[in-house]
Design a protein around this motif. Structure first.
Motif, PDB file in Angstrom:
ATOM      1  N   GLN A   9       6.663 -16.733   7.629  1.00 19.48           N
ATOM      2  CA  GLN A   9       7.615 -15.791   8.224  1.00 19.48           C
ATOM      3  C   GLN A   9       7.559 -14.475   7.467  1.00 19.48           C
ATOM      4  N   LEU A  10       7.566 -13.413   8.234  1.00 19.72           N
ATOM      5  CA  LEU A  10       7.589 -12.057   7.690  1.00 19.72           C
ATOM      6  C   LEU A  10       8.679 -11.303   8.440  1.00 19.72           C
ATOM      7  N   VAL A  11       9.667 -10.788   7.726  1.00 23.63           N
ATOM      8  CA  VAL A  11      10.799 -10.124   8.363  1.00 23.63           C
ATOM      9  C   VAL A  11      10.973  -8.735   7.767  1.00 23.63           C
ATOM     10  N   GLU A  12      10.707  -7.741   8.598  1.00 21.07           N
ATOM     11  CA  GLU A  12      10.824  -6.359   8.160  1.00 21.07           C
ATOM     12  C   GLU A  12      12.246  -5.845   8.339  1.00 21.07           C
ATOM     13  N   SER A  13      12.616  -4.902   7.501  1.00 19.11           N
ATOM     14  CA  SER A  13      13.914  -4.238   7.618  1.00 19.11           C
ATOM     15  C   SER A  13      13.814  -2.852   6.993  1.00 19.11           C
ATOM     16  N   GLY A  14      14.841  -2.048   7.210  1.00 24.96           N
ATOM     17  CA  GLY A  14      14.899  -0.740   6.572  1.00 24.96           C
ATOM     18  C   GLY A  14      14.532   0.431   7.456  1.00 24.96           C
ATOM     19  N   GLY A  15      14.099   0.158   8.668  1.00 26.22           N
ATOM     20  CA  GLY A  15      13.776   1.240   9.567  1.00 26.22           C
ATOM     21  C   GLY A  15      15.032   1.946  10.057  1.00 26.22           C
ATOM     22  N   GLY A  16      14.825   3.023  10.777  1.00 25.91           N
ATOM     23  CA  GLY A  16      15.952   3.778  11.308  1.00 25.91           C
ATOM     24  C   GLY A  16      15.540   5.182  11.671  1.00 25.91           C
TER      25      GLY A  16
ATOM     26  N   ALA B 278      15.326   9.097  10.696  1.00 22.90           N
ATOM     27  CA  ALA B 278      15.255  10.002   9.552  1.00 22.90           C
ATOM     28  C   ALA B 278      14.879  11.394  10.038  1.00 22.90           C
ATOM     29  N   GLN B 279      15.305  12.382   9.309  1.00 23.26           N
ATOM     30  CA  GLN B 279      14.934  13.750   9.637  1.00 23.26           C
ATOM     31  C   GLN B 279      13.576  14.072   9.036  1.00 23.26           C
ATOM     32  N   PRO B 280      12.865  15.002   9.617  1.00 24.89           N
ATOM     33  CA  PRO B 280      11.611  15.447   8.997  1.00 24.89           C
ATOM     34  C   PRO B 280      11.857  15.870   7.558  1.00 24.89           C
ATOM     35  N   GLY B 281      10.982  15.417   6.677  1.00 22.48           N
ATOM     36  CA  GLY B 281      11.155  15.672   5.258  1.00 22.48           C
ATOM     37  C   GLY B 281      11.983  14.629   4.551  1.00 22.48           C
ATOM     38  N   GLY B 282      12.579  13.736   5.306  1.00 24.42           N
ATOM     39  CA  GLY B 282      13.421  12.702   4.721  1.00 24.42           C
ATOM     40  C   GLY B 282      12.632  11.503   4.235  1.00 24.42           C
ATOM     41  N   SER B 283      13.380  10.495   3.813  1.00 25.44           N
ATOM     42  CA  SER B 283      12.779   9.292   3.244  1.00 25.44           C
ATOM     43  C   SER B 283      13.396   8.041   3.831  1.00 25.44           C
ATOM     44  N   LEU B 284      12.611   6.987   3.819  1.00 24.12           N
ATOM     45  CA  LEU B 284      13.081   5.653   4.173  1.00 24.12           C
ATOM     46  C   LEU B 284      12.323   4.656   3.314  1.00 24.12           C
ATOM     47  N   ARG B 285      12.945   3.511   3.071  1.00 22.56           N
ATOM     48  CA  ARG B 285      12.273   2.434   2.354  1.00 22.56           C
ATOM     49  C   ARG B 285      12.285   1.197   3.225  1.00 22.56           C
ATOM     50  N   LEU B 286      11.110   0.747   3.583  1.00 22.40           N
ATOM     51  CA  LEU B 286      10.978  -0.477   4.357  1.00 22.40           C
ATOM     52  C   LEU B 286      10.820  -1.663   3.420  1.00 22.40           C
ATOM     53  N   SER B 287      11.370  -2.794   3.845  1.00 24.96           N
ATOM     54  CA  SER B 287      11.240  -4.037   3.091  1.00 24.96           C
ATOM     55  C   SER B 287      10.692  -5.115   4.004  1.00 24.96           C
ATOM     56  N   CYS B 288      10.034  -6.072   3.407  1.00 25.74           N
ATOM     57  CA  CYS B 288       9.515  -7.216   4.156  1.00 25.74           C
ATOM     58  C   CYS B 288       9.787  -8.480   3.350  1.00 25.74           C
ATOM     59  N   ALA B 289      10.632  -9.323   3.883  1.00 25.89           N
ATOM     60  CA  ALA B 289      10.936 -10.604   3.255  1.00 25.89           C
ATOM     61  C   ALA B 289       9.967 -11.654   3.779  1.00 25.89           C
ATOM     62  N   THR B 290       9.342 -12.367   2.881  1.00 27.39           N
ATOM     63  CA  THR B 290       8.324 -13.333   3.294  1.00 27.39           C
ATOM     64  C   THR B 290       8.702 -14.751   2.865  1.00 27.39           C
ATOM     65  N   SER B 291       8.184 -15.719   3.592  1.00 24.76           N
ATOM     66  CA  SER B 291       8.383 -17.123   3.246  1.00 24.76           C
ATOM     67  C   SER B 291       7.313 -17.951   3.932  1.00 24.76           C
ATOM     68  N   GLY B 292       7.164 -19.197   3.459  1.00 25.65           N
ATOM     69  CA  GLY B 292       6.227 -20.114   4.091  1.00 25.65           C
ATOM     70  C   GLY B 292       4.818 -20.075   3.550  1.00 25.65           C
ATOM     71  N   PHE B 293       4.578 -19.270   2.553  1.00 25.38           N
ATOM     72  CA  PHE B 293       3.269 -19.238   1.899  1.00 25.38           C
ATOM     73  C   PHE B 293       3.454 -18.731   0.471  1.00 25.38           C
ATOM     74  N   THR B 294       2.435 -18.926  -0.334  1.00 29.83           N
ATOM     75  CA  THR B 294       2.508 -18.495  -1.728  1.00 29.83           C
ATOM     76  C   THR B 294       2.203 -17.009  -1.787  1.00 29.83           C
ATOM     77  N   PHE B 295       3.272 -16.232  -1.774  1.00 30.89           N
ATOM     78  CA  PHE B 295       3.168 -14.778  -1.637  1.00 30.89           C
ATOM     79  C   PHE B 295       2.238 -14.165  -2.687  1.00 30.89           C
ATOM     80  N   SER B 296       2.355 -14.612  -3.903  1.00 29.89           N
ATOM     81  CA  SER B 296       1.595 -14.003  -4.995  1.00 29.89           C
ATOM     82  C   SER B 296       0.095 -14.249  -4.886  1.00 29.89           C
ATOM     83  N   ASN B 297      -0.328 -15.113  -3.978  1.00 34.66           N
ATOM     84  CA  ASN B 297      -1.751 -15.397  -3.793  1.00 34.66           C
ATOM     85  C   ASN B 297      -2.420 -14.512  -2.758  1.00 34.66           C
ATOM     86  N   TYR B 298      -1.626 -13.703  -2.073  1.00 30.39           N
ATOM     87  CA  TYR B 298      -2.166 -12.961  -0.933  1.00 30.39           C
ATOM     88  C   TYR B 298      -1.985 -11.451  -1.078  1.00 30.39           C
ATOM     89  N   HIS B 299      -3.042 -10.730  -0.678  1.00 27.15           N
ATOM     90  CA  HIS B 299      -2.890  -9.307  -0.465  1.00 27.15           C
ATOM     91  C   HIS B 299      -1.962  -9.116   0.734  1.00 27.15           C
TER      92      HIS B 299
END
Length: 124
Positions: free
Chosen positions: A3-10, A12-33
């Motif tokens: 499972q991969l679940v993205e969040s943080g979108g929305g 933004a104004q030009p020149g602004g910032s956003l931070r996207l996050s992705c919560a993962t499960s169901g696999f050994t995350f540290s083993n994968y690019h």
């Protein structure tokens, strides 16, 4: 299951910032690019950024280089994309994907697993 679940979108104004996050499960995350990809309205999928499994190497599309920063926290199984100096052309649905693409990244099928995406809209 993977499972991969993205969040943080929305909006933004030009020149602004956003931070996207992705919560993962169901696999050994540290083993994968991991990757981020995006699809703008009416356009094809574009690979945006990739990060080595241990975070030692990062890669960016020319269109976002110098503005976006990919990172990961292997203790929390989380992937991030910090986006700064946003432009209207960054408007897209952003996907978190497991592994690097098997090709040019122009199809989600090249990644194996991906989330549902989070919408980023850059507009004044």
């Amino acid at each position: 299951q993977v499972q991969l679940v993205e969040s943080g979108g929305g909006l933004a104004q030009p020149g602004g910032s956003l931070r996207l996050s992705c919560a993962t499960s169901g696999f050994t995350f540290s083993n994968y690019h991991m990757s981020w990809a995006r699809q703008a309205p009416g356009k094809g999928l574009e690979w945006v950024s990739g990060i080595h499994s241990d975070g030692s190497d990062t890669y960016y599309a020319d269109s976002v280089k110098g503005r976006f920063t990919i990172s990961r926290d292997n203790t929390k199984n989380m992937l991030y994309l910090q986006m700064t100096n946003l432009k209207p052309e960054d408007t897209a649905l952003y996907y978190c994907a497991k592994d690097y693409p098997e090709g040019d990244g122009s199809s989600l099928l090249q990644y194996g697993y991906w989330g549902r995406g989070t919408q980023v809209t850059v507009s004044s």
